[in-house]
Design an enzyme around this catalytic site. Structure first.
Site, PDB file in Angstrom:
ATOM      1  N   ARG A  46      51.707   5.174  37.842  1.00 11.02           N
ATOM      2  CA  ARG A  46      51.602   4.657  36.428  1.00 11.02           C
ATOM      3  C   ARG A  46      51.910   2.502  35.947  1.00 11.02           C
ATOM      4  O   ARG A  46      50.461   2.543  35.656  1.00 11.02           O
ATOM      5  CB  ARG A  46      52.933   4.752  35.556  1.00 11.02           C
ATOM      6  N   TYR A  98      37.815   1.770  13.020  1.00 12.70           N
ATOM      7  CA  TYR A  98      37.385   3.005  13.428  1.00 12.70           C
ATOM      8  C   TYR A  98      38.477   3.984  12.585  1.00 12.70           C
ATOM      9  O   TYR A  98      39.864   2.924  12.630  1.00 12.70           O
ATOM     10  CB  TYR A  98      37.116   3.383  14.767  1.00 12.70           C
ATOM     11  N   ASP A 170      35.410  -3.935  19.728  1.00  9.40           N
ATOM     12  CA  ASP A 170      35.837  -2.922  19.935  1.00  9.40           C
ATOM     13  C   ASP A 170      34.242  -2.675  20.821  1.00  9.40           C
ATOM     14  O   ASP A 170      33.347  -2.861  19.245  1.00  9.40           O
ATOM     15  CB  ASP A 170      36.475  -2.172  18.776  1.00  9.40           C
ATOM     16  N   LYS A 195      33.101   8.761  24.317  1.00 11.60           N
ATOM     17  CA  LYS A 195      31.496   8.425  23.868  1.00 11.60           C
ATOM     18  C   LYS A 195      30.592   8.097  25.073  1.00 11.60           C
ATOM     19  O   LYS A 195      31.041   8.808  25.658  1.00 11.60           O
ATOM     20  CB  LYS A 195      31.883   7.204  22.631  1.00 11.60           C
TER      21      LYS A 195
HETATM   22  C1  LIG Z   1      35.877   7.739  19.248  1.00 15.38           C
HETATM   23  C2  LIG Z   1      36.265   6.155  18.822  1.00 15.38           C
HETATM   24  C3  LIG Z   1      38.195   5.513  18.643  1.00 15.38           C
HETATM   25  C4  LIG Z   1      38.907   6.507  19.275  1.00 15.38           C
HETATM   26  O1  LIG Z   1      38.749   6.669  20.272  1.00 15.38           O
HETATM   27  P1  LIG Z   1      39.528   7.731  21.052  1.00 15.38           P
HETATM   28  O2  LIG Z   1      39.136   8.024  22.667  1.00 15.38           O
HETATM   29  O3  LIG Z   1      39.411   9.273  20.173  1.00 15.38           O
HETATM   30  O4  LIG Z   1      40.897   7.676  21.208  1.00 15.38           O
HETATM   31  C5  LIG Z   1      38.079   3.921  19.217  1.00 15.38           C
HETATM   32  N1  LIG Z   1      36.901   3.091  18.230  1.00 15.38           N
HETATM   33  C6  LIG Z   1      35.651   4.080  18.349  1.00 15.38           C
HETATM   34  C7  LIG Z   1      33.885   2.961  17.449  1.00 15.38           C
HETATM   35  C8  LIG Z   1      35.505   5.192  17.886  1.00 15.38           C
HETATM   36  O5  LIG Z   1      34.239   5.549  17.670  1.00 15.38           O
END
Ligand SMILES: *Cc1c(COP(=O)(O)O)cnc(C)c1O
Length: 394
Positions: A46, A98, A170, A195
């Site tokens: 961890r 998001y 983000d 993604k």
């Molecule tokens: C999918 C997404 C998230 C969340 O990520 P997860 O891996 O699904 O927890 C956060 N920000 C954006 C812009 C996203 O497209």
């Protein structure tokens, strides 16, 4: 080193012990300590695992930051970063964040007595007006989902610097290949590595990078304390995806632009949102602060009925939540990512019932255009048929 080279050689590109060309998956939870007085680099997974660590170093180099961290999901990264704040703190957040981030902030963080104000961050004055003496952070997502609104990262950082506020971005939609927020003045960058970075619809993961070592130490304390770490196998999958990030994005972005231009000229399409189109309100800003427009676009076919008819007829894209994969993904924000939002609020933000989001994959661009063309033709035919039936009373 240019970005393409950094992807492969930014950190050690082979295992220093065996020479293996791919970082081994260290499937171990604990590590033997040969000398209690001199602890080894790893003690418990961890707190640190060599496979995860290799990914953490790789993303830190790519974003140009001091420390990188890998989490069990994008939301694990986001929620852990928000744990940097304390009760009584205030955070200014982009209103287009998001959906999962919005839910976490309004339903979980609100219980911790951390206040959030949502603003349209494309208006820098609105950000400045929202800042209070208690504001400790500003959280951005640019371009935003799904209408791709662009926020001026450097301008927001300029406001924040003067007031000792940290800026978090983000960067999921563009990745460090196209946009490096730390270079524009931000303090922390976050990714859903599920993604584009993972890129193959086969792993859920999150990443965060801090600009300086001190903030890195604070985030490390939270990562270890909360424990939402990424496992060794998933760390390996993310690294495998990362190696081809530039090659994938070059192709997908070219395809997205081609589809966006084609849709913009199609009579059945009311509106196309893509920052690569000269008519997009964020086009110039995006061209200045990022080196590409990315693989995501959205378009409006006018109504729920038409959107549904299109989803029924496309054959190549998968219809799903998520984006940033080798296969093209079509999604329907009104019923997927933004289903929880009241209809009036959705409409105000341009997330209409006819809006469809497309994340371009690696298929042949002409095949994708042909598929969309036959689907849109089918929509028109089906609708005029049902209209004539209605007139004849059938
Ligand atoms: C999918 C997404 C998230 C969340 O990520 P997860 O891996 O699904 O927890 C956060 N920000 C954006 C812009 C996203 O497209």
């Amino acid at each position: 080193m240019k970005f393409a080279t950094k992807l492969l050689h930014g950190t050690s590109c082979f295992d220093p012990v065996t020479g293996a060309a791919s970082t081994p998956i260290y499937q171990a939870s604990t590590f033997h300590q040969a000398d209690l007085d001199r602890p080894g680099a790893y003690d418990y997974a961890r707190s640190g695992n060599p496979t995860r660590h290799a990914l953490e170093e790789a993303i830190a180099v790519l974003e140009g930051g001091a420390r990188g961290f890998a989490f069990a999901s994008g939301m694990a990264a986001i929620s852990s970063v928000f744990m940097l704040f304390s009760a009584g703190d205030h955070v200014v957040v982009a209103e287009d964040v998001y959906g999962g981030t919005y839910r976490f902030l309004t339903k979980v963080l609100s219980r911790m007595n951390i206040d959030v104000t949502f603003v349209d961050t494309t208006c820098v004055e609105a950000v400045e007006r929202a800042v209070t003496p208690r504001t400790r952070g500003i959280y951005l997502e640019t371009p935003s989902n799904p209408t791709l609104k662009v926020t001026d990262i450097a301008a927001v950082c300029h406001i924040a610097k003067a007031k000792n506020i940290i800026v978090i971005v983000d960067n999921t939609f563009l990745t460090p290949y196209y946009q490096r927020p730390l270079e524009l003045g931000a303090d922390i960058v976050i990714h859903s590595a599920t993604k584009f970075i993972g890129g193959h619809s086969d792993v859920v993961a999150g990443l965060a990078v801090t600009k300086d070592a001190e903030l890195g130490e604070q985030l490390y304390f939270i990562q270890n304390g909360m424990g939402a770490v990424l496992g060794a196998q998933d760390s390996w999958l993310v690294m495998r995806g990362l190696k081809s990030l530039k090659a994938r994005l070059d192709v997908s972005t070219q395809t997205a632009e081609k589809i966006a231009r084609w849709l913009a000229n199609h009579p059945s399409v009311a509106k196309v949102h893509y920052t690569g189109l000269e008519g997009h309100p964020g086009h110039q800003l995006q061209s200045r602060q990022a080196s590409g427009h990315g693989a995501v676009l959205s378009f409006d076919v006018g109504s729920r009925e038409r959107a549904k008819a299109l989803f029924d007829r496309v054959t190549l894209p998968i219809v799903a939540v998520s984006l940033g994969a080798v296969e093209t993904i079509l999604s329907y924000p009104a019923m997927m990512s933004h289903a929880a939002m009241p209809a009036a609020e959705r409409e105000r933000r341009g997330i209409t019932d006819g809006l469809i989001r497309l994340s371009a994959g690696l298929e042949d661009a002409d095949d994708l255009v042909r598929d969309l063309e036959q689907a849109l033709e089918g929509v028109e035919a089906a609708l005029s048929e049902s209209k004539s039936k209605a007139f004849s009373g059938a």
